[in-house]
Enzyme design. Structure first.
Site, PDB file in Angstrom:
ATOM      1  N   GLU A 293     -11.075   0.896  -3.269  1.00 48.41           N
ATOM      2  CA  GLU A 293     -11.336   0.616  -1.863  1.00 48.41           C
ATOM      3  C   GLU A 293     -11.936   1.830  -1.169  1.00 48.41           C
ATOM      4  O   GLU A 293     -11.430   2.948  -1.302  1.00 48.41           O
ATOM      5  CB  GLU A 293     -10.008   0.211  -1.196  1.00 48.41           C
ATOM      6  CG  GLU A 293     -10.129  -0.181   0.265  1.00 48.41           C
ATOM      7  CD  GLU A 293      -8.808  -0.737   0.823  1.00 48.41           C
ATOM      8  OE1 GLU A 293      -7.994  -1.245   0.030  1.00 48.41           O
ATOM      9  OE2 GLU A 293      -8.593  -0.638   2.035  1.00 48.41           O
TER      10      GLU A 293
ATOM     11  N   ASP B 110     -13.613  -1.443   3.242  1.00 51.19           N
ATOM     12  CA  ASP B 110     -12.689  -1.584   4.366  1.00 51.19           C
ATOM     13  C   ASP B 110     -13.425  -1.040   5.606  1.00 51.19           C
ATOM     14  O   ASP B 110     -14.109  -1.797   6.317  1.00 51.19           O
ATOM     15  CB  ASP B 110     -11.397  -0.806   4.033  1.00 51.19           C
ATOM     16  CG  ASP B 110     -10.394  -0.722   5.176  1.00 51.19           C
ATOM     17  OD1 ASP B 110     -10.675  -1.200   6.282  1.00 51.19           O
ATOM     18  OD2 ASP B 110      -9.286  -0.156   4.974  1.00 51.19           O
TER      19      ASP B 110
ATOM     20  N   LYS C 271      -2.906   5.155  -2.531  1.00 54.23           N
ATOM     21  CA  LYS C 271      -3.865   5.987  -1.804  1.00 54.23           C
ATOM     22  C   LYS C 271      -4.308   7.131  -2.708  1.00 54.23           C
ATOM     23  O   LYS C 271      -3.491   7.743  -3.398  1.00 54.23           O
ATOM     24  CB  LYS C 271      -3.209   6.558  -0.542  1.00 54.23           C
ATOM     25  CG  LYS C 271      -2.876   5.504   0.493  1.00 54.23           C
ATOM     26  CD  LYS C 271      -4.139   4.897   1.098  1.00 54.23           C
ATOM     27  CE  LYS C 271      -3.781   3.997   2.275  1.00 54.23           C
ATOM     28  NZ  LYS C 271      -4.979   3.417   2.901  1.00 54.23           N
TER      29      LYS C 271
ATOM     30  N   LYS D  73      -9.804  -6.921   8.215  1.00 54.37           N
ATOM     31  CA  LYS D  73      -8.773  -6.595   9.206  1.00 54.37           C
ATOM     32  C   LYS D  73      -9.293  -7.060  10.551  1.00 54.37           C
ATOM     33  O   LYS D  73     -10.342  -6.587  11.001  1.00 54.37           O
ATOM     34  CB  LYS D  73      -8.538  -5.085   9.275  1.00 54.37           C
ATOM     35  CG  LYS D  73      -8.004  -4.457   8.009  1.00 54.37           C
ATOM     36  CD  LYS D  73      -7.844  -2.945   8.167  1.00 54.37           C
ATOM     37  CE  LYS D  73      -7.307  -2.316   6.888  1.00 54.37           C
ATOM     38  NZ  LYS D  73      -7.271  -0.836   6.967  1.00 54.37           N
TER      39      LYS D  73
ATOM     40  N   SER E 263       0.858  -1.179   0.000  1.00 54.15           N
ATOM     41  CA  SER E 263       0.000   0.000   0.000  1.00 54.15           C
ATOM     42  C   SER E 263       0.899   1.236   0.000  1.00 54.15           C
ATOM     43  O   SER E 263       1.769   1.371   0.851  1.00 54.15           O
ATOM     44  CB  SER E 263      -0.887  -0.046   1.256  1.00 54.15           C
ATOM     45  OG  SER E 263      -1.580   1.172   1.424  1.00 54.15           O
TER      46      SER E 263
ATOM     47  N   LYS F  52      -1.296  -0.971  -4.225  1.00 47.96           N
ATOM     48  CA  LYS F  52      -2.468  -0.161  -3.886  1.00 47.96           C
ATOM     49  C   LYS F  52      -2.004   1.263  -3.638  1.00 47.96           C
ATOM     50  O   LYS F  52      -1.105   1.495  -2.841  1.00 47.96           O
ATOM     51  CB  LYS F  52      -3.119  -0.757  -2.647  1.00 47.96           C
ATOM     52  CG  LYS F  52      -4.120   0.119  -1.930  1.00 47.96           C
ATOM     53  CD  LYS F  52      -4.798  -0.669  -0.825  1.00 47.96           C
ATOM     54  CE  LYS F  52      -4.808   0.103   0.480  1.00 47.96           C
ATOM     55  NZ  LYS F  52      -5.417  -0.668   1.575  1.00 47.96           N
TER      56      LYS F  52
ATOM     57  N   ASP G   4      -7.188   3.317  -2.980  1.00 48.58           N
ATOM     58  CA  ASP G   4      -7.890   3.378  -1.691  1.00 48.58           C
ATOM     59  C   ASP G   4      -8.198   4.838  -1.336  1.00 48.58           C
ATOM     60  O   ASP G   4      -7.280   5.633  -1.146  1.00 48.58           O
ATOM     61  CB  ASP G   4      -7.019   2.734  -0.597  1.00 48.58           C
ATOM     62  CG  ASP G   4      -7.742   2.592   0.744  1.00 48.58           C
ATOM     63  OD1 ASP G   4      -8.894   3.065   0.868  1.00 48.58           O
ATOM     64  OD2 ASP G   4      -7.147   1.997   1.665  1.00 48.58           O
TER      65      ASP G   4
ATOM     66  N   GLY H  72      -4.142  -4.254   6.222  1.00 50.55           N
ATOM     67  CA  GLY H  72      -3.098  -3.955   7.203  1.00 50.55           C
ATOM     68  C   GLY H  72      -3.338  -2.608   7.859  1.00 50.55           C
ATOM     69  O   GLY H  72      -4.103  -1.788   7.352  1.00 50.55           O
TER      70      GLY H  72
HETATM   71  O1  OSB Z   1      -6.997   1.993   4.660  1.00 51.05           O
HETATM   72  O2  OSB Z   1      -6.046   0.152   4.401  1.00 51.05           O
HETATM   73  C1  OSB Z   1      -6.078   1.257   4.927  1.00 51.05           C
HETATM   74  C2  OSB Z   1      -2.920   1.869   7.004  1.00 51.05           C
HETATM   75  C3  OSB Z   1      -3.466   2.436   8.130  1.00 51.05           C
HETATM   76  C4  OSB Z   1      -4.835   2.633   8.190  1.00 51.05           C
HETATM   77  C5  OSB Z   1      -5.647   2.255   7.126  1.00 51.05           C
HETATM   78  C6  OSB Z   1      -5.097   1.680   5.987  1.00 51.05           C
HETATM   79  C7  OSB Z   1      -3.709   1.515   5.916  1.00 51.05           C
HETATM   80  C8  OSB Z   1      -3.015   0.975   4.759  1.00 51.05           C
HETATM   81  C9  OSB Z   1      -1.644   0.356   4.986  1.00 51.05           C
HETATM   82  O3  OSB Z   1      -3.432   1.061   3.639  1.00 51.05           O
HETATM   83  C10 OSB Z   1      -1.675  -1.123   4.920  1.00 51.05           C
HETATM   84  C11 OSB Z   1      -0.424  -1.770   5.467  1.00 51.05           C
HETATM   85  O4  OSB Z   1      -0.364  -2.019   6.681  1.00 51.05           O
HETATM   86  O5  OSB Z   1       0.485  -2.033   4.672  1.00 51.05           O
HETATM   87 MG    MG Z   2      -8.266   0.897   3.354  1.00 48.53          MG
END
Ligand code: OSB
Ligand code: MG
Length: 368
Positions: A213, A238, A163, A262, A135, A161, A188, A290
């Protein structure tokens, strides 16, 4: 299994680099580590709450409060037959899934160790390794973004992925797509759009994304369904999926076609497995998300991801993608685009007690 003693630690960690999304930015990543003891056996888990209430209402501080004042006092001293029963005495505590999950997940590790098996085995895992995705937070410019994405593809990650948020979306992704035409690419939004952005989000259809996402608000299934009806890109939820009931409603509404699971967000491994089971039964692709975990949280996520219904690569990256040095040995390492599922007792990795002690800034012991 009787939980005789609990230790909760507030551990100061710092990411290798700042991670920024529409749910906030951070370099500091404090984690709460819980250890539950039964005789000489110790079970571990990590609380994934973040310092600010931008991803969900829970924060490191609210989790500390709920754990030390409510959850731990109600479960310490009690005897359980299975980790899915451990939260029974805490049933009247409303909400706070990340705090609850911490207790439940430490109990899973404890119980697997007492049974002499791995956590992956205890949850019903069927794979010896899991596919890793990565991510990518907001970057300052395209050059930096391309460099990171390129290097991760080279390292073997099976899905990238990115952001996104209003103003940093379609054009940026179009450039990423033309630079990396074949990569499995996802986006995302962390709840930063509204249905008024539907026309813009529809432009993503041309980019062949694996999924979009959580584009809309964390509590808005109805608008996600409306959005999904107007776009081809599969929506993955999510933040919106906090329980099996949320999932059933989302599927009934066709508010998503893919699910990010999660354990922290859904209150523990038992709920995560139940969500997995519904996805598998209905043929809905699912994957393990994650929360920028240390190796302790990651070990639970990797064990969970070994279940057969997790058919897409997770947000499961190797230790060094996040940390200069992880809190566990051995660290998680990418091999042929996959992370090995630890097969030792419980979580199968050893918390580095010296390092954890050195980074602990707050500690609570129950009973005190
Ligand atoms: O939206 O998936 C998410 C990290 C912190 C809070 C929310 C998200 C995320 C990530 C990172 O996208 C995922 C990772 O731990 O690699
Ligand atoms: Mg997410």
């Amino acid at each position: 299994m009787t939980i005789e003693r609990a230790e909760l630690r507030w551990v100061r960690l710092e990411l290798r680099e700042r991670f920024e999304s529409s749910a906030g930015g951070r370099r500091e990543r404090p984690v709460l580590l819980l250890s539950l003891e039964s005789g000489d056996t110790v079970g571990w888990a990590e609380c994934v709450a973040l310092p600010e209430p931008y991803y969900s209402y829970e924060t490191t501080e609210t989790a500390w409060h709920i754990l030390t004042e409510h959850l731990l006092p109600s479960v310490v001293g009690i005897t359980f037959s299975s980790p899915s029963d451990v939260l029974r005495p805490a049933e009247r505590i409303r909400g706070h899934p990340m705090a609850r999950a911490t207790v439940e997940m430490a109990a899973w590790d404890l119980s697997a160790r007492l049974e002499g098996r791995s956590l992956a085995d205890a949850v019903g895992g069927t794979r010896r390794s899991v596919e890793a995705g990565v991510s990518v937070g907001f970057q300052t410019d395209d050059g930096e973004l391309f460099e990171k994405v390129g290097s991760w593809i080279e390292q073997g990650y099976g899905r990238i992925k990115v952001k996104i948020g209003p103003g940093r979306d379609v054009e940026m992704l179009r450039r990423v797509r033309s630079r990396f035409p074949d990569v499995a690419l996802a986006a995302d939004g962390n709840g930063s759009y509204s249905l008024a952005d539907a026309a813009r989000l529809r432009e993503l259809d041309e980019l062949n994304l694996t999924m979009l996402e959580q584009p809309l608000a964390w509590d808005d299934l109805r608008d996600h369904a409306r959005l999904q009806a107007g776009i081809r890109t599969p929506i993955c939820l999510d933040e919106s999926i906090r329980s099996v009931n949320d999932l059933l409603l989302a599927l009934d509404l066709d508010a998503c076609r893919i699910v990010n699971v999660k354990p922290g967000r859904v209150g523990g491994l038992a709920n995560a497995i139940a969500i997995h089971d519904v996805c598998r039964e209905r043929g809905v692709p699912a994957w393990v998300g994650g929360m920028l975990e240390s190796g302790i949280g990651r070990s639970h996520n990797v064990a969970l991801a070994s279940l057969p219904g997790f058919t897409l690569p997770g947000d499961l990256s190797e230790s060094r993608r996040y940390w200069t040095r992880d809190l566990v040995t051995p660290e998680f390492e990418l091999v042929d685009g996959r992370l090995a599922v630890p097969d030792g007792l419980g979580i199968g990795v050893a918390p580095d007690l010296e390092r954890i002690e050195a980074l602990t800034v707050r500690k609570a012991v129950i009973p005190s």
